[in-house]
Structure formats: structure tokens, C-alpha cells
Design a protein around this motif. Sequence first.
Motif, PDB file in Angstrom:
ATOM      1  N   HIS A 218       0.851  -1.197   0.000  1.00 55.04           N
ATOM      2  CA  HIS A 218       0.000   0.000   0.000  1.00 55.04           C
ATOM      3  C   HIS A 218       0.887   1.247   0.000  1.00 55.04           C
ATOM      4  N   VAL A 219       1.729   1.337  -1.029  1.00 58.07           N
ATOM      5  CA  VAL A 219       2.657   2.457  -1.164  1.00 58.07           C
ATOM      6  C   VAL A 219       2.148   3.363  -2.286  1.00 58.07           C
ATOM      7  N   PRO A 220       1.667   4.567  -1.968  1.00 49.41           N
ATOM      8  CA  PRO A 220       1.141   5.445  -3.023  1.00 49.41           C
ATOM      9  C   PRO A 220       2.232   5.863  -4.009  1.00 49.41           C
ATOM     10  N   GLU A 221       1.870   5.897  -5.272  1.00 46.53           N
ATOM     11  CA  GLU A 221       2.775   6.426  -6.291  1.00 46.53           C
ATOM     12  C   GLU A 221       2.869   7.936  -6.170  1.00 46.53           C
ATOM     13  N   GLU A 222       3.888   8.489  -6.798  1.00 45.36           N
ATOM     14  CA  GLU A 222       3.959   9.949  -6.887  1.00 45.36           C
ATOM     15  C   GLU A 222       2.740  10.455  -7.653  1.00 45.36           C
ATOM     16  N   PRO A 223       2.190  11.604  -7.253  1.00 45.76           N
ATOM     17  CA  PRO A 223       1.049  12.152  -8.002  1.00 45.76           C
ATOM     18  C   PRO A 223       1.421  12.389  -9.465  1.00 45.76           C
ATOM     19  N   LEU A 224       0.421  12.387 -10.320  1.00 44.31           N
ATOM     20  CA  LEU A 224       0.665  12.683 -11.727  1.00 44.31           C
ATOM     21  C   LEU A 224       1.102  14.137 -11.869  1.00 44.31           C
ATOM     22  N   ALA A 357       6.691  -3.767  -3.624  1.00 45.90           N
ATOM     23  CA  ALA A 357       7.510  -3.410  -4.783  1.00 45.90           C
ATOM     24  C   ALA A 357       7.446  -1.909  -5.014  1.00 45.90           C
ATOM     25  N   PRO A 358       8.582  -1.274  -5.341  1.00 44.57           N
ATOM     26  CA  PRO A 358       8.574   0.171  -5.608  1.00 44.57           C
ATOM     27  C   PRO A 358       7.637   0.497  -6.771  1.00 44.57           C
ATOM     28  N   PRO A 359       6.747   1.460  -6.601  1.00 48.49           N
ATOM     29  CA  PRO A 359       5.823   1.804  -7.684  1.00 48.49           C
ATOM     30  C   PRO A 359       6.524   2.534  -8.826  1.00 48.49           C
TER      31      PRO A 359
END
Length: 557
Positions: A218-224, A357-359
Amino acid sequence: MTVTSKGRKLRAIDLYSGVGGWSLGLRLAGIEVVGSYDRWGIANETNFKNNHHQAQTVDVRRLQLTDLPTDIDIVVGSPPCTEFSFSNRGGSGDLEDGLRDVIQFLSIVEHVRPRVWAMENVPRMAKIIEKESKEGGALQRFSALGIDTRILNLAEFGVPQRRLRCIAGNFDFDLLRSYDSKTSKLTLGQVVKSLGKSEKISDPVFGLEVVRSKLSDHVPEEPLNDEEIRINRAAKVTHTVYNAMSFPDRLDKPVRTITATCTRVSRESIVIASPEQPGMVRRLTVRERASLQGFPVTFQFYADRHSHKLRMIGNAIPPAFTYYLAHAMVNTPVSEIQSLAEVGKEFKGPVPLAVSAPPDRPGARFNPKRRFKFAIPSLQLKSGVRFEVSNCAVTDPVTWGIDFFFGNSKSIIALSLDAHLRSRLLGMMPPNLRRAVETSLGTLDKFLSTACVDDMQRIWSHKGPGVTTPFMLLDQLDLAGDSLRKVLSEHESFTQDALKEAISLEHGDDYADHLPGLAKLTRNRALIVAGLLVGATANVRLQREDVRPARRAKSAA
């Protein structure tokens, strides 16, 4: 009933099993899965660790029937859908090759002779099965299996996702549908919120509770970023062919279909308003996707690459659905069905937890010849009719311009937007209209006269700074198109004559009347003539008069 007359549990095998979406649903319904078969090793590892049964890494096409276990009551599976999906080359996949897996699945059913069986695939499969089951078809020999097919929306069975699937089998579909009263109807927003900031996470589908430190993936990606937002918005909201989508995705409904592959700028990706950073938008985390796909929050995905986890989840059949389907296969009365929240507590996640896993990160490296191709929003109609800003990467330096396309899927027509066309159209106007048109085009012409066109490719390929971006050009063309369309909408006679003149200049009077799509252009002639003038004006300034689109381009389809 999930036991035989001899008191043993019903036994099942899972073909093309992936990470075990079938197996988990059957397990929760009290059915013993004695073996799974899939060619992807890391998916089998995930299946084995979560479902605790043999998961063989094998190409099911090459599986020897004599190697299968005996005394099997249930056969389930999801043959690969790639060749049948409309997302694969526009639906032009190799159907004959895809049918090999379906034939192998049914051959195993025929050999094992279970009490009941079920197969899942994309909705298109329903018509393929119907066609190939007729006399002379590839599936005719399996008629004795009692193949019944239905297209189901899995959102009706406890899955927080509008996922349409073809389900084929020989069980009671009406009984399955009767379980509706036992299912919860969840939205995208409810799932996202349930995985929010609190220290104790409550599973939105299965009712499990887990402390945040035990919640993997549950690792959020960087915002677009701004560029990614523009590309996503164009793909979803103003696509020239497909229906418009919401951007960002609506939180008050079940989510759109979770896919196996997508990028940060794809039409398929789900984009939400970021709960962590107000005002920003981001894609879903792996865990959010898994919950939306009907997996418990304690289910672990063992892979070291973010893309592999997305593929595992997107290819899976939701266990929240297979739980109810399993009960229909064994004829469980509605009154005896337990909810997912009641049975979910029985699922104990594996140990150790999977490493998150790193997003994906925003793209940092682009080809110097990176392509740009976007329709002008105010100057497009559906069915591919559009005025399009694009770069020509085969030239050196890269050139920019506006093209116009219309026609149909079998014959795409283009008109040259150049100084000659602009002059002819302006010359046809009465003086008062010409003054209004030139005034409307004035802002665009002023922008183009000062634009640093040489900057655009450098900025677009992220090779350096500049003053004028491609999206600045697109926005100015959009404004000019909208303004000019309003002016021309009050001059029906002129726009009719102008459209006819433009078509005749390119294709001649005799041939022009037979071009596909002319009726649509005529109905929207104010918009089309506005686009012709805007595009020709821009091309003159962009010095692209010598670049001519092909007059007719036969579609491969």
C-alpha cells in the motif's frame, strides 16, 4: 453441500490458475482444491503460499491428461483472454490460437468428468463459444458437457468493480443470481477510505482487521505531474473514438475494470483524487487494486516488480465472486449462504509478508523524436473525425502542424490545411463575415507569430527548457476553434459552400460526393469550416505547408 456421500470434501482442480482467485473462493466455500496449474512461476508461488495446495508450473496446453489427479468433483479455470480481448490490437487477436486453450480446458473437463465445471473469460467469449459450438465449429465435440454461457457484472456479487465477464459452465446460473441479497455493493471511494490513514485497517470486502504495519503493497505512487494529467485527460475525456470517462475516476461508484497492464498515462489506468495530497491525483496502489479485485487485505503477492504485481491482480478472477459461484456449483440454498464478512475471518494470510515493490515513477527519459498527437478538443467529433496537432518526427528538425481526418474505419480521409485553402475560404466570405473571422483568428495569429516553435520538441522530449510548449499551442488552437465555430454557426449558407469548396479542392467535384463521412461533416459544417481555417492559419505560421497528409489511408482493419 460441500462433501460427498462418503463424507469427504468435494475435490477441485484449477486450470490457468494465476494467483489463485478461483482457489481461494472455492476454499472459503468449503471445497478442497487439490491442484492448480499455470505456466507463470511467480504466480504459482503466490497461489501456493496463500492457498496452501500444490501449484504446478506447467504450460496447460502441454499438460498430460494422465498426470491429472483422480476423483475430481469440480474443474474451474480461466484460459488466457489475450487473443479474445478487444483491447488486444482492437479485437484482432489470433482467435484460432486462443481457442487452443479453451479446447484444452474442455478436453480436461471431458477427461476428468467432474460433477460440475466453470470457466471464465472476457465477454466476447460468449459469442465465440456460441459460434464454435455449432456444427463444424471447433467446440462442437464438447456439446455433451452442457455448456451454458452468461455475461455477468461482477459488481453484483460483492466485487467493488464494474467487471463484465463471460462465465461458462454446467451449473445453475439462476441460483447464483439469487445470492444477490447476500452481497454488499461497494464503491471505489469506500475501498480507498477503508485503506486510509488509521492504524487499524478494516477489510472493505471480507471484514478482516489488520494493523497498518502488517498491510503490504500500500505504497502510493507519486502524483501525476501536469503533463501526465493532460495526457490522461485527453485519453479519457476527449478521446476521438471511445466514450468519455470521468477524470479523476468517480468515487461514488464501483471502479472501472482493473487491468493487468497500464502506465501512468494510459486510458485504462484508474486515477483518483489523492487522499494524501489534496489537489493532486494519483493512480491506485497495489493493495487498493487487490481489494477492488476482491482479494482480502491479508492476501500476499510475491513478486519483486511493481508491474508483475499489477499483472497478477489484473489477470485474476476475483475470489469475492468465485466464493458465490462455488456455492452455486454445489447448489447451496440462499438461506445457508454466509456473507464474505462472515467467512473472510477464516482466511489467514501467509508469513512472511510480501515485500512491497517500488511503484512506477514519472518518465524521466524520452526519445528526442518523441511523438505528439492530440486532437483539438473544440474541433473534434466522435468516430475519429478530428483536427489533430502532431509533430513529424521523420524530419530534421522535427516539424509541427495540424491535420484533419474524417471518413470511416475502412477509409480514412485527410485534407491539406494550407495557405491556398485559407485564401480560398477567406475570399468566399462577405466583408462583414471576413472581418469577424479575422478578428476571431487574431489572438491565435498573434500567439503563433511570437511562438518559439523550435522549443516545443525539446520541451516535449524533456531535453531542455524553452518558452513555448506543445500544450500551449494546443490550448490556443482550442480557444480559436471554439470562438470561430460560434461566429460561423450564424452563417449556414457560407459554411455549406465553404465545406464543398474545401472538399473539391482536394478531391475534385466528381469524386468528392462519394467520400465516406460527408453527411456528418455537413451536419457539423460550422465546426468543420472553423477547423479548416484554424488549421490552415496555424500551418502557415508553423511553415508546414509542404507537409501533406495522405489523401486516403486504408485501415488495416
